[in-house]
Design a protein around this motif. Sequence first.
Motif, PDB file in Angstrom:
ATOM      1  N   LEU A  81       0.868  -0.995  -0.496  1.00 11.87           N
ATOM      2  CA  LEU A  81       0.062   0.044  -0.309  1.00 11.87           C
ATOM      3  C   LEU A  81       0.936   1.461   0.227  1.00 11.87           C
ATOM      4  N   GLU A  82       2.235   0.879   0.508  1.00  6.38           N
ATOM      5  CA  GLU A  82       2.752   2.486   0.346  1.00  6.38           C
ATOM      6  C   GLU A  82       3.260   2.087  -0.478  1.00  6.38           C
ATOM      7  N   LYS A  83       4.053   1.879  -1.273  1.00  6.74           N
ATOM      8  CA  LYS A  83       5.019   1.896  -2.866  1.00  6.74           C
ATOM      9  C   LYS A  83       3.253   2.630  -4.099  1.00  6.74           C
ATOM     10  N   VAL A  84       2.175   2.381  -3.788  1.00  4.50           N
ATOM     11  CA  VAL A  84       0.960   3.054  -4.653  1.00  4.50           C
ATOM     12  C   VAL A  84       0.716   4.262  -3.884  1.00  4.50           C
ATOM     13  N   LEU A  85       0.559   4.485  -2.604  1.00  3.13           N
ATOM     14  CA  LEU A  85       0.530   5.943  -2.543  1.00  3.13           C
ATOM     15  C   LEU A  85       1.612   6.631  -1.902  1.00  3.13           C
ATOM     16  N   ASP A  86       2.866   6.275  -2.360  1.00  8.23           N
ATOM     17  CA  ASP A  86       4.009   6.828  -2.956  1.00  8.23           C
ATOM     18  C   ASP A  86       4.340   7.488  -4.072  1.00  8.23           C
ATOM     19  N   GLY A  87       3.940   6.290  -5.114  1.00  9.00           N
ATOM     20  CA  GLY A  87       3.573   6.117  -5.781  1.00  9.00           C
ATOM     21  C   GLY A  87       2.601   7.749  -6.979  1.00  9.00           C
ATOM     22  N   ILE A  88       1.146   7.284  -5.892  1.00  7.72           N
ATOM     23  CA  ILE A  88       0.620   8.744  -6.119  1.00  7.72           C
ATOM     24  C   ILE A  88       1.021   9.826  -6.026  1.00  7.72           C
ATOM     25  N   ASP A  89       1.319  10.034  -4.036  1.00  3.77           N
ATOM     26  CA  ASP A  89       2.756  11.617  -3.941  1.00  3.77           C
ATOM     27  C   ASP A  89       3.572  11.665  -4.952  1.00  3.77           C
ATOM     28  N   ASN A  90       3.839  11.691  -5.619  1.00  5.00           N
ATOM     29  CA  ASN A  90       5.653  11.324  -6.957  1.00  5.00           C
ATOM     30  C   ASN A  90       5.120  11.468  -7.757  1.00  5.00           C
ATOM     31  N   VAL A  91       3.833  11.801  -7.977  1.00  2.00           N
ATOM     32  CA  VAL A  91       3.398  11.769 -10.015  1.00  2.00           C
ATOM     33  C   VAL A  91       4.596  13.239 -10.447  1.00  2.00           C
ATOM     34  N   THR A  92       4.734  12.985 -11.488  1.00  2.00           N
ATOM     35  CA  THR A  92       5.490  14.864 -12.394  1.00  2.00           C
ATOM     36  C   THR A  92       4.745  15.353 -12.774  1.00  2.00           C
ATOM     37  N   GLY A  93       3.621  15.006 -13.024  1.00  3.62           N
ATOM     38  CA  GLY A  93       2.756  15.764 -13.735  1.00  3.62           C
ATOM     39  C   GLY A  93       2.806  16.049 -14.930  1.00  3.62           C
ATOM     40  N   GLN A  94       3.750  14.447 -15.546  1.00  2.86           N
ATOM     41  CA  GLN A  94       3.348  15.303 -17.237  1.00  2.86           C
ATOM     42  C   GLN A  94       2.624  14.208 -17.386  1.00  2.86           C
ATOM     43  N   ASP A  95       1.761  14.375 -18.532  1.00  3.88           N
ATOM     44  CA  ASP A  95       0.467  13.868 -18.469  1.00  3.88           C
ATOM     45  C   ASP A  95       0.892  11.944 -20.290  1.00  3.88           C
ATOM     46  N   MET A  96       0.880  11.220 -19.805  1.00  5.33           N
ATOM     47  CA  MET A  96       1.061   9.675 -20.546  1.00  5.33           C
ATOM     48  C   MET A  96      -0.017   9.765 -21.084  1.00  5.33           C
ATOM     49  N   THR A  97       0.376   9.265 -22.486  1.00  2.73           N
ATOM     50  CA  THR A  97      -0.133   8.428 -23.238  1.00  2.73           C
ATOM     51  C   THR A  97      -0.516   7.422 -23.030  1.00  2.73           C
ATOM     52  N   ASP A  98      -2.358   7.194 -23.605  1.00  3.54           N
ATOM     53  CA  ASP A  98      -2.759   5.842 -23.527  1.00  3.54           C
ATOM     54  C   ASP A  98      -1.690   4.525 -23.570  1.00  3.54           C
ATOM     55  N   GLU A  99      -0.890   4.900 -25.091  1.00  2.00           N
ATOM     56  CA  GLU A  99       0.186   3.671 -25.224  1.00  2.00           C
ATOM     57  C   GLU A  99       0.702   3.342 -23.427  1.00  2.00           C
ATOM     58  N   GLU A 100       1.350   4.399 -23.637  1.00  2.00           N
ATOM     59  CA  GLU A 100       2.578   4.544 -22.521  1.00  2.00           C
ATOM     60  C   GLU A 100       1.194   3.997 -20.777  1.00  2.00           C
ATOM     61  N   MET A 101       0.793   5.100 -20.680  1.00  2.00           N
ATOM     62  CA  MET A 101      -0.466   4.020 -19.407  1.00  2.00           C
ATOM     63  C   MET A 101      -1.052   3.019 -19.693  1.00  2.00           C
ATOM     64  N   LEU A 102      -0.798   1.728 -20.657  1.00  2.00           N
ATOM     65  CA  LEU A 102      -0.739   0.265 -21.060  1.00  2.00           C
ATOM     66  C   LEU A 102       0.440   0.066 -20.533  1.00  2.00           C
ATOM     67  N   ASN A 103       1.649   0.270 -21.275  1.00  2.00           N
ATOM     68  CA  ASN A 103       2.478  -0.098 -21.053  1.00  2.00           C
ATOM     69  C   ASN A 103       2.771  -0.391 -19.503  1.00  2.00           C
ATOM     70  N   ALA A 104       2.872   0.922 -18.436  1.00  2.00           N
ATOM     71  CA  ALA A 104       2.917   1.219 -17.345  1.00  2.00           C
ATOM     72  C   ALA A 104       2.147   0.426 -17.026  1.00  2.00           C
ATOM     73  N   VAL A 105       1.232   0.082 -16.752  1.00  2.00           N
ATOM     74  CA  VAL A 105      -0.024  -0.696 -16.195  1.00  2.00           C
ATOM     75  C   VAL A 105       0.721  -3.033 -16.093  1.00  2.00           C
ATOM     76  N   LYS A 106       0.619  -2.544 -17.602  1.00  2.00           N
ATOM     77  CA  LYS A 106       1.101  -4.750 -17.558  1.00  2.00           C
ATOM     78  C   LYS A 106       3.011  -4.388 -16.729  1.00  2.00           C
ATOM     79  N   LYS A 107       3.331  -3.481 -17.125  1.00  2.00           N
ATOM     80  CA  LYS A 107       5.250  -3.337 -16.191  1.00  2.00           C
ATOM     81  C   LYS A 107       4.103  -3.824 -14.850  1.00  2.00           C
TER      82      LYS A 107
END
Length: 113
Positions: A81-107
């Motif tokens: 849970l801490e990893k998930v929450l840390d990922g939310i808190d450390n968002v870079t503010g850059q938008d991902m394309t649909d393909e980048e989002m899909l690849n991130a979810v797959k990874k």
Amino acid sequence: MKKRSGGDELGSADWDWNLALRSAVQCGLMPEQFWDLTPAELNIIIEIHVEQKKDSQKSGIIAAFYSAYFTRLKTLSSPDLEKVLDGIDNVTGQDMTDEEMLNAVKKFAKDRG
């Protein structure tokens, strides 16, 4: 809508007033507010509304993904849970394309098994 100095309504020949009013109401505007806007102002409001709807849909998909992910864990540990929450808190503010989002979810799914 605001008028040109000549008195003719801006873009009246090629502007779909019914569609414009419906779009404004879908964005949460009252008809009185709609009539005070220029077409350019209305377009900006609609663009912002569409982006907000997309963000809301993405949030729902992400919530569903994490819900399914956490359901599949045999035990939910605090570090997960801490990893998930840390990922939310450390968002870079850059938008991902649909393909980048899909690849991130797959990874992420591959890393978690």
